[in-house]
Design a protein around this motif. Structure first.
Motif, PDB file in Angstrom:
ATOM      1  N   THR A  40      -3.779  -1.323   3.760  1.00 29.23           N
ATOM      2  CA  THR A  40      -4.198  -0.056   4.355  1.00 29.23           C
ATOM      3  C   THR A  40      -3.486   1.104   3.681  1.00 29.23           C
ATOM      4  OG1 THR A  40      -4.592  -1.131   6.472  1.00 29.23           O
ATOM      5  CG2 THR A  40      -4.359   1.257   6.511  1.00 29.23           C
ATOM      6  N   TYR A  41      -2.185   0.950   3.468  1.00 30.93           N
ATOM      7  CA  TYR A  41      -1.434   2.005   2.786  1.00 30.93           C
ATOM      8  C   TYR A  41      -1.974   2.209   1.372  1.00 30.93           C
ATOM      9  CZ  TYR A  41       2.074   4.372   0.060  1.00 30.93           C
ATOM     10  OH  TYR A  41       2.687   5.242  -0.803  1.00 30.93           O
ATOM     11  N   LEU A  43      -4.835   1.483   0.006  1.00 27.79           N
ATOM     12  CA  LEU A  43      -6.216   1.958  -0.109  1.00 27.79           C
ATOM     13  C   LEU A  43      -6.433   3.349   0.472  1.00 27.79           C
ATOM     14  CD1 LEU A  43      -8.081  -1.357   0.777  1.00 27.79           C
ATOM     15  CD2 LEU A  43      -7.836  -0.309  -1.479  1.00 27.79           C
ATOM     16  N   PHE A  44      -5.742   3.673   1.571  1.00 26.46           N
ATOM     17  CA  PHE A  44      -6.060   4.902   2.291  1.00 26.46           C
ATOM     18  C   PHE A  44      -4.944   5.945   2.290  1.00 26.46           C
ATOM     19  CE2 PHE A  44      -8.417   1.450   4.476  1.00 26.46           C
ATOM     20  CZ  PHE A  44      -9.693   1.826   4.085  1.00 26.46           C
ATOM     21  N   GLU A  45      -3.709   5.521   2.265  1.00 28.38           N
ATOM     22  CA  GLU A  45      -2.601   6.451   2.456  1.00 28.38           C
ATOM     23  C   GLU A  45      -1.891   6.859   1.165  1.00 28.38           C
ATOM     24  OE1 GLU A  45      -1.811   7.626   5.454  1.00 28.38           O
ATOM     25  OE2 GLU A  45      -3.023   6.305   6.685  1.00 28.38           O
ATOM     26  N   LYS A  46      -1.956   6.033   0.134  1.00 28.95           N
ATOM     27  CA  LYS A  46      -1.192   6.273  -1.078  1.00 28.95           C
ATOM     28  C   LYS A  46      -1.530   7.614  -1.722  1.00 28.95           C
ATOM     29  CE  LYS A  46       0.230   4.000  -5.310  1.00 28.95           C
ATOM     30  NZ  LYS A  46       0.094   2.820  -6.137  1.00 28.95           N
ATOM     31  N   SER A  47      -2.785   8.026  -1.645  1.00 21.20           N
ATOM     32  CA  SER A  47      -3.198   9.283  -2.274  1.00 21.20           C
ATOM     33  C   SER A  47      -2.741  10.494  -1.473  1.00 21.20           C
ATOM     34  CB  SER A  47      -4.714   9.305  -2.447  1.00 21.20           C
ATOM     35  OG  SER A  47      -5.343   9.181  -1.186  1.00 21.20           O
ATOM     36  N   ASN A  48      -2.365  10.313  -0.208  1.00 19.07           N
ATOM     37  CA  ASN A  48      -1.922  11.409   0.642  1.00 19.07           C
ATOM     38  C   ASN A  48      -0.553  11.057   1.228  1.00 19.07           C
ATOM     39  OD1 ASN A  48      -1.672  13.589   2.334  1.00 19.07           O
ATOM     40  ND2 ASN A  48      -3.257  12.933   3.756  1.00 19.07           N
ATOM     41  N   GLU A  49       0.474  11.149   0.402  1.00 18.69           N
ATOM     42  CA  GLU A  49       1.819  10.734   0.806  1.00 18.69           C
ATOM     43  C   GLU A  49       2.361  11.600   1.948  1.00 18.69           C
ATOM     44  OE1 GLU A  49       4.794   7.851   0.290  1.00 18.69           O
ATOM     45  OE2 GLU A  49       2.892   8.008  -0.745  1.00 18.69           O
ATOM     46  N   GLU A  50       2.066  12.919   1.927  1.00 22.71           N
ATOM     47  CA  GLU A  50       2.541  13.800   2.994  1.00 22.71           C
ATOM     48  C   GLU A  50       1.933  13.393   4.337  1.00 22.71           C
ATOM     49  OE1 GLU A  50       1.855  15.237  -0.105  1.00 22.71           O
ATOM     50  OE2 GLU A  50       4.018  15.397  -0.407  1.00 22.71           O
ATOM     51  N   GLY A  51       0.650  13.068   4.331  1.00 24.98           N
ATOM     52  CA  GLY A  51      -0.001  12.610   5.558  1.00 24.98           C
ATOM     53  C   GLY A  51       0.603  11.311   6.062  1.00 24.98           C
ATOM     54  N   PHE A  52       0.923  10.424   5.128  1.00 26.80           N
ATOM     55  CA  PHE A  52       1.562   9.151   5.481  1.00 26.80           C
ATOM     56  C   PHE A  52       2.913   9.406   6.138  1.00 26.80           C
ATOM     57  CE2 PHE A  52       4.522   5.746   4.017  1.00 26.80           C
ATOM     58  CZ  PHE A  52       4.003   4.715   4.779  1.00 26.80           C
ATOM     59  N   ILE A  53       3.701  10.302   5.547  1.00 28.75           N
ATOM     60  CA  ILE A  53       5.019  10.628   6.094  1.00 28.75           C
ATOM     61  C   ILE A  53       4.878  11.210   7.493  1.00 28.75           C
ATOM     62  CG2 ILE A  53       7.020  12.156   5.815  1.00 28.75           C
ATOM     63  CD1 ILE A  53       6.690  11.756   2.762  1.00 28.75           C
ATOM     64  N   GLU A  54       3.922  12.106   7.677  1.00 30.61           N
ATOM     65  CA  GLU A  54       3.716  12.722   8.993  1.00 30.61           C
ATOM     66  C   GLU A  54       3.295  11.677  10.029  1.00 30.61           C
ATOM     67  OE1 GLU A  54       4.575  15.765  10.048  1.00 30.61           O
ATOM     68  OE2 GLU A  54       5.414  15.875   8.024  1.00 30.61           O
ATOM     69  N   ASP A  55       2.423  10.744   9.628  1.00 27.70           N
ATOM     70  CA  ASP A  55       2.009   9.674  10.549  1.00 27.70           C
ATOM     71  C   ASP A  55       3.203   8.821  10.973  1.00 27.70           C
ATOM     72  OD1 ASP A  55      -0.590  10.538  10.400  1.00 27.70           O
ATOM     73  OD2 ASP A  55      -1.240   8.981   8.987  1.00 27.70           O
ATOM     74  N   SER A  93       5.717   2.324   0.322  1.00 33.10           N
ATOM     75  CA  SER A  93       5.590   3.521  -0.497  1.00 33.10           C
ATOM     76  C   SER A  93       6.286   3.399  -1.851  1.00 33.10           C
ATOM     77  CB  SER A  93       6.159   4.726   0.252  1.00 33.10           C
ATOM     78  OG  SER A  93       6.173   5.850  -0.571  1.00 33.10           O
ATOM     79  N   LYS A  94       7.494   2.897  -1.874  1.00 28.54           N
ATOM     80  CA  LYS A  94       8.308   2.751  -3.084  1.00 28.54           C
ATOM     81  C   LYS A  94       8.668   4.081  -3.732  1.00 28.54           C
ATOM     82  CE  LYS A  94       6.452  -1.733  -4.380  1.00 28.54           C
ATOM     83  NZ  LYS A  94       5.730  -2.485  -5.400  1.00 28.54           N
ATOM     84  N   LYS A  95       8.522   5.198  -3.028  1.00 35.12           N
ATOM     85  CA  LYS A  95       8.872   6.506  -3.578  1.00 35.12           C
ATOM     86  C   LYS A  95      10.184   6.966  -2.955  1.00 35.12           C
ATOM     87  CE  LYS A  95       4.189   7.951  -4.539  1.00 35.12           C
ATOM     88  NZ  LYS A  95       3.129   8.898  -4.261  1.00 35.12           N
ATOM     89  N   LYS A  96      11.118   7.405  -3.795  1.00 35.54           N
ATOM     90  CA  LYS A  96      12.438   7.821  -3.317  1.00 35.54           C
ATOM     91  C   LYS A  96      12.334   9.015  -2.367  1.00 35.54           C
ATOM     92  CE  LYS A  96      15.107   4.873  -5.262  1.00 35.54           C
ATOM     93  NZ  LYS A  96      15.656   3.846  -4.398  1.00 35.54           N
ATOM     94  N   GLU A  97      11.429   9.955  -2.660  1.00 35.85           N
ATOM     95  CA  GLU A  97      11.293  11.141  -1.814  1.00 35.85           C
ATOM     96  C   GLU A  97      10.851  10.752  -0.403  1.00 35.85           C
ATOM     97  OE1 GLU A  97       9.814  10.825  -4.813  1.00 35.85           O
ATOM     98  OE2 GLU A  97      10.924  12.256  -6.043  1.00 35.85           O
ATOM     99  N   THR A  98       9.907   9.835  -0.330  1.00 34.44           N
ATOM    100  CA  THR A  98       9.437   9.356   0.972  1.00 34.44           C
ATOM    101  C   THR A  98      10.568   8.660   1.707  1.00 34.44           C
ATOM    102  OG1 THR A  98       7.208   9.074   0.084  1.00 34.44           O
ATOM    103  CG2 THR A  98       7.732   7.890   2.109  1.00 34.44           C
ATOM    104  N   GLU A  99      11.310   7.828   0.992  1.00 31.42           N
ATOM    105  CA  GLU A  99      12.432   7.101   1.592  1.00 31.42           C
ATOM    106  C   GLU A  99      13.455   8.080   2.153  1.00 31.42           C
ATOM    107  OE1 GLU A  99      15.598   3.590   0.385  1.00 31.42           O
ATOM    108  OE2 GLU A  99      14.339   4.479  -1.171  1.00 31.42           O
ATOM    109  N   ILE A 100      13.806   9.090   1.376  1.00 29.29           N
ATOM    110  CA  ILE A 100      14.816  10.059   1.823  1.00 29.29           C
ATOM    111  C   ILE A 100      14.299  10.831   3.029  1.00 29.29           C
ATOM    112  CG2 ILE A 100      16.058  12.156   1.161  1.00 29.29           C
ATOM    113  CD1 ILE A 100      16.095  10.967  -1.730  1.00 29.29           C
ATOM    114  N   GLU A 101      13.052  11.287   2.968  1.00 28.28           N
ATOM    115  CA  GLU A 101      12.504  12.071   4.079  1.00 28.28           C
ATOM    116  C   GLU A 101      12.474  11.270   5.375  1.00 28.28           C
ATOM    117  OE1 GLU A 101       9.189  14.672   3.897  1.00 28.28           O
ATOM    118  OE2 GLU A 101       9.395  14.896   1.734  1.00 28.28           O
TER     119      GLU A 101
END
Length: 158
Positions: A40-41, A43-55, A93-101
């Motif tokens: 799900t991530y 296919l649907f969330e990877k392109s909108n990382e900010e939306g994923f973080i907010e969810d 996610s595997k993104k450092k920015e997402t992890e930190i946030e």
């Protein structure tokens, strides 16, 4: 049954057709909830990382409001559960920015939590470990982001 290595799986998947790959993905999604969440991530969330973080933040908010505050035992169990969930989403996610946030948000919510986590050594230890972890992770991102994250970290009032 011996489990194949990632290299062996990658080689075998290269020989599969698109229809076979789709069928394999669907079988994986039926096998385990975590596989379905990862798909799900991707296919649907990877392109909108900010939306994923907010969810994820919304989900964390809900979980923090549902914590049973009758005893620190229940608070500790719930906090560990929330942290496990956040770390699972970080692995997707595997993104450092997402992890930190997400970890900063967890630390913020935990430090603002009532009754205070400072009255319990285990909860305080969890908070301190995550702050140390965030500090280490901040060092590997871009300088502008480092500045922003360090400001946010200082605003936690630790």
């Amino acid at each position: 049954m011996k489990t194949a290595t990632v290299k062996e799986l990658k080689t075998e998947l290269n020989y599969s057709s698109q229809a076979e790959l789709i069928e394999l993905c669907l079988q994986l999604s039926k096998f385990k909830k975590e596989n379905k969440e990862l798909l799900t991530y991707l296919l649907f969330e990877k392109s909108n990382e900010e939306g994923f973080i907010e969810d994820v933040k919304i989900e964390v908010d809900v979980l923090f409001t549902e914590i049973n505050t009758n005893s620190y035992f229940y608070i500790k169990k719930s906090v560990r559960k929330i942290l496990r969930l956040i770390k699972k989403y970080i692995r997707y996610s595997k993104k450092k920015e997402t992890e930190i946030e997400l970890l900063l948000y967890f630390c913020k919510k935990l430090s603002e939590f009532k009754p205070s986590v400072r009255k319990n050594s285990v909860l305080l230890g969890i908070l301190q470990r995550e702050v140390i972890s965030v500090k280490k992770k901040i060092k590997v991102v871009h300088e502008d982001l480092q500045y922003d994250y360090n400001l946010e970290l200082k605003n936690l009032n630790l």
